[in-house]
Motif scaffolding. Structure first.
Motif, short mmCIF file in Angstrom:
data_model
loop_
_atom_site.label_atom_id
_atom_site.label_comp_id
_atom_site.label_asym_id
_atom_site.label_seq_id
_atom_site.Cartn_x
_atom_site.Cartn_y
_atom_site.Cartn_z
N TYR A 434 6.20 -1.90 -4.25
CA TYR A 434 4.94 -1.35 -4.65
C TYR A 434 4.71 -2.00 -6.07
O TYR A 434 5.48 -2.18 -6.86
N SER A 435 3.27 -2.18 -6.37
CA SER A 435 2.78 -2.60 -7.63
C SER A 435 2.88 -1.61 -8.67
O SER A 435 3.09 -2.08 -9.93
N SER A 436 2.88 -0.26 -8.38
CA SER A 436 2.92 0.74 -9.48
C SER A 436 3.55 1.95 -8.85
O SER A 436 3.69 1.97 -7.59
N SER A 437 3.94 2.90 -9.91
CA SER A 437 4.36 3.99 -9.39
C SER A 437 4.06 5.24 -10.58
O SER A 437 3.39 4.90 -11.48
N ILE A 438 4.16 6.40 -10.03
CA ILE A 438 4.06 7.81 -10.84
C ILE A 438 5.65 7.95 -11.12
O ILE A 438 6.27 8.00 -10.53
N SER A 439 5.86 8.20 -12.27
CA SER A 439 6.99 8.81 -12.91
C SER A 439 6.86 10.12 -13.58
O SER A 439 5.98 10.22 -14.61
N VAL A 440 7.49 10.97 -13.24
CA VAL A 440 7.57 12.51 -13.85
C VAL A 440 8.84 12.56 -14.55
O VAL A 440 10.00 12.35 -13.96
N VAL A 441 8.86 12.80 -15.87
CA VAL A 441 10.00 12.95 -16.81
C VAL A 441 10.01 14.47 -17.39
O VAL A 441 9.03 15.06 -17.57
N SER A 452 7.17 8.43 -7.51
CA SER A 452 6.51 8.21 -6.36
C SER A 452 5.86 6.71 -6.42
O SER A 452 5.13 6.65 -7.43
N PRO A 453 6.10 5.84 -5.56
CA PRO A 453 5.50 4.52 -5.51
C PRO A 453 3.96 4.81 -5.05
O PRO A 453 3.60 5.64 -4.44
N LEU A 454 3.10 3.88 -5.83
CA LEU A 454 1.86 3.83 -5.28
C LEU A 454 1.50 2.57 -4.60
O LEU A 454 2.02 1.52 -4.91
N ASP A 455 0.61 2.83 -3.67
CA ASP A 455 0.19 1.53 -2.59
C ASP A 455 -0.68 0.74 -3.21
O ASP A 455 -1.21 -0.20 -2.39
N HIS A 456 -0.97 0.61 -4.48
CA HIS A 456 -2.35 -0.07 -4.71
C HIS A 456 -2.19 -0.38 -6.25
O HIS A 456 -1.28 0.22 -7.18
N PHE A 457 -3.13 -0.90 -6.90
CA PHE A 457 -3.10 -1.16 -8.26
C PHE A 457 -4.64 -0.88 -8.56
O PHE A 457 -5.48 -1.62 -7.85
N SER A 458 -5.32 0.00 -9.40
CA SER A 458 -6.53 0.23 -9.69
C SER A 458 -7.28 -1.13 -10.15
O SER A 458 -6.95 -1.80 -11.13
N PRO A 459 -8.40 -1.46 -9.35
CA PRO A 459 -9.17 -2.65 -9.84
C PRO A 459 -9.74 -2.54 -11.16
O PRO A 459 -10.13 -3.56 -11.87
N PHE A 460 -10.12 -1.23 -11.65
CA PHE A 460 -10.53 -1.16 -12.96
C PHE A 460 -9.51 -0.90 -14.03
O PHE A 460 -9.79 -0.51 -15.22
N GLY A 461 -8.39 -1.11 -13.65
CA GLY A 461 -7.11 -0.75 -14.53
C GLY A 461 -7.09 0.63 -14.95
O GLY A 461 -6.54 1.11 -16.19
N GLU A 462 -7.68 1.53 -14.18
CA GLU A 462 -7.68 3.05 -14.52
C GLU A 462 -6.36 3.80 -13.84
O GLU A 462 -6.16 3.34 -12.85
N PRO A 463 -5.77 4.45 -14.93
CA PRO A 463 -4.48 5.40 -14.16
C PRO A 463 -4.97 6.31 -13.26
O PRO A 463 -5.98 6.69 -13.07
#
Length: 506
Positions: A434-441, A452-463
């Protein structure tokens, strides 16, 4: 040749009498010599009958109760469950140890209950509910509530672009390229479109049960009646795109920040421009957040721009439409750092190690120790006879775990958890990339609680944007989140990640 019973008894008594007079070393030597000539029957008796019956000591029952509690706190829930089966006294002791179960609840993400006004049985139930929720958290996440923009009438295979998702229970609102704002209900297991309001080009949106607020690329902002969808008031005066909007309903105000480097204060209902703030920022104003203040006549605001400058400022409300600019404080944060967030109790969280160098002059410096730190600031107003001043105090610094990627953006923080968008490739348990993920610390235990892996990467660079946030202060029996975060899969396609409403459901 074996002795008869009478001779054996006399011989045994004499051996025991002599044995008791020996030194400890001699006794050990005698026992060793006897054991070496014992057969299977004697050794079986020794190990399976004599030692279990006479040599086991319940050390727990001989210790002070507070010491026992501290020992039990080192065990996890599964170990406590096994320990209860040792004997009746341990079963009774562990079941009655409310402090132990509350500590276990805290270790897996629960809130600290102060004062703990629940019974030991309720504390144990609370732990096991959270234990199930935590154990199955990865499996409970559901990806698939997709939100699409409307079809392009000229090309029905394409969707209009979506922008600026915003949560307010139970809805998700999304701005669209077709100049409408769409509201989706996600509580029924799928996303259902329930409302749309015809607005204008949207840069940022916020809403509550009464009004929708929009910041627009057309250099204006507006408020709209949520029930009727009609325009309530328009805020006209910026000379460049309005990047952010913040309603302050307790003072009947609306704040706007713009790419023209100014912040404007408006009357909520009439749309009248009350004041323009200049020279606070050198970049586009991208975030505004009104902070809580115990003083009813003070407006305390956090603002930040695209160059990494954070400003905390406040106004004294002389009357409903007149303000005096009393004081402001600047934090020059490097551009690479993400925007600050505000916790539920009003603390400002900045992803850097920050030390106030000269609070009197309203400046601050960054301690160059890298990004492995979160700094939490309280903001208050100190009343003086001559002039009130802002007081920013660093109340907490948290070291982030070294295993957390440097390619991260802070998207939310509370007393217990911080959430980061990590823009670095990760591999799932199924070996998918996966190109990006969410990490809860977990900020208390200083370790990664969940990824949690994310299936994508925002085209706008927005989290991604967080949904429900009360769990960031720690879980309790009623706040297991449902709407977790929403992220952009394409320009016209959003994906909502949801959890389970109840920790005891799998």
């Amino acid at each position: 040749m074996p002795l008869n019973q009478e001779d054996f008894s006399h011989w045994l008594d004499s051996v025991v009498e002599v044995f008791s007079t020996l030194s400890e070393e001699q006794k050990t030597g005698t026992v060793k010599a006897v054991l070496e000539v014992c057969g299977c029957e004697q050794l079986t008796y020794l190990t399976q009958i004599f030692i279990p019956a006479t040599c086991q000591i319940d050390f727990i029952s001989h210790l002070p109760n507070d010491v026992v509690i501290q020992i039990l706190k080192y065990l996890d829930g599964e170990s406590l469950l096994r320990s209860r089966k040792v004997c009746k006294s341990w079963y009774k002791l562990i079941n009655a140890s409310k402090e132990v179960w509350l500590h276990q609840f805290w270790r897996i993400g629960g809130q600290v209950l102060s004062p703990p006004s629940i019974t030991a049985g309720e504390a144990q139930k609370l732990f096991w509910q959270q234990h199930v929720y935590r154990k199955n958290f990865n499996r409970q996440l559901k990806k698939g509530q997709f939100i699409f923009g409307p079809y392009d009438e000229e090309d029905t295979s394409e969707f209009f672009k979506l922008k600026s998702p915003y949560f307010f229970k139970p809805y998700v609102a999304v701005g669209c390229e077709d100049r409408n704002v769409y509201f989706w209900d996600t509580t029924l297991g799928a996303a259902f479109l329930v409302k749309e309001i015809e607005a204008h080009s949207v840069c940022q949106i916020k809403f509550d049960k009464d009004f929708l607020y929009t910041a627009s690329y057309d250099n204006t902002a507006a408020s709209w009646n949520m029930e009727t969808g009609q325009l309530h008031s328009k805020y006209v005066g910026h000379v460049n795109a309005v990047m952010c909007v913040e309603p302050v309903k307790r003072h009947n105000l609306v704040l706007t920040g713009s790419a023209d480097l100014t912040i404007k204060i408006w009357d909520h209902d009439s749309g009248e421009l009350l004041q323009t703030l200049v020279n606070l920022h050198s970049g586009w104003i991208k975030q505004l957040r009104a902070l809580s203040s115990p003083l009813s006549d003070h407006l305390v605001v956090l603002s930040c721009d695209t160059k990494g400058q954070i400003c905390v400022w406040y106004k004294l409300l002389i009357d409903m439409k007149t303000f005096s600019h009393e004081h402001h404080m600047l934090l020059n944060v490097p551009f690479c750092l993400s925007s600050p967030t505000v916790t539920s109790d009003g603390l400002v969280c900045i992803p850097a190690d920050i030390v106030l160098s000269d609070a009197c002059k309203g400046t601050a410096t960054i301690v160059q120790t890298g990004r492995g730190m979160l700094s939490f600031f309280s903001v208050s107003v100190k009343e003086n006879t001559r002039k009130d001043t802002l007081v920013c105090s660093c109340v907490r610094r948290v070291c982030l775990p070294s295993s957390l990627s440097e390619s991260r953006t802070l998207i939310g923080a509370g007393r217990r958890f911080a959430v980061f968008h990590v823009t670095e490739e990760c591999v799932s348990e199924l070996n998918d990339y996966y190109s990006s993920s969410i990490s809860v610390v977990d900020l208390e235990l200083k370790k990664i609680y969940h990824t949690s892996p994310l299936d994508h990467f925002s085209p706008f660079g927005e989290p991604p944007v967080l949904g429900e946030t009360d769990w960031l202060d720690g879980f309790n029996e009623s706040n297991h989140p449902w709407q977790l975060w929403i992220s952009q899969m394409s320009e016209g396609h959003l994906s909502l990640t949801t959890g389970n409403r109840h920790g005891n459901q799998i």
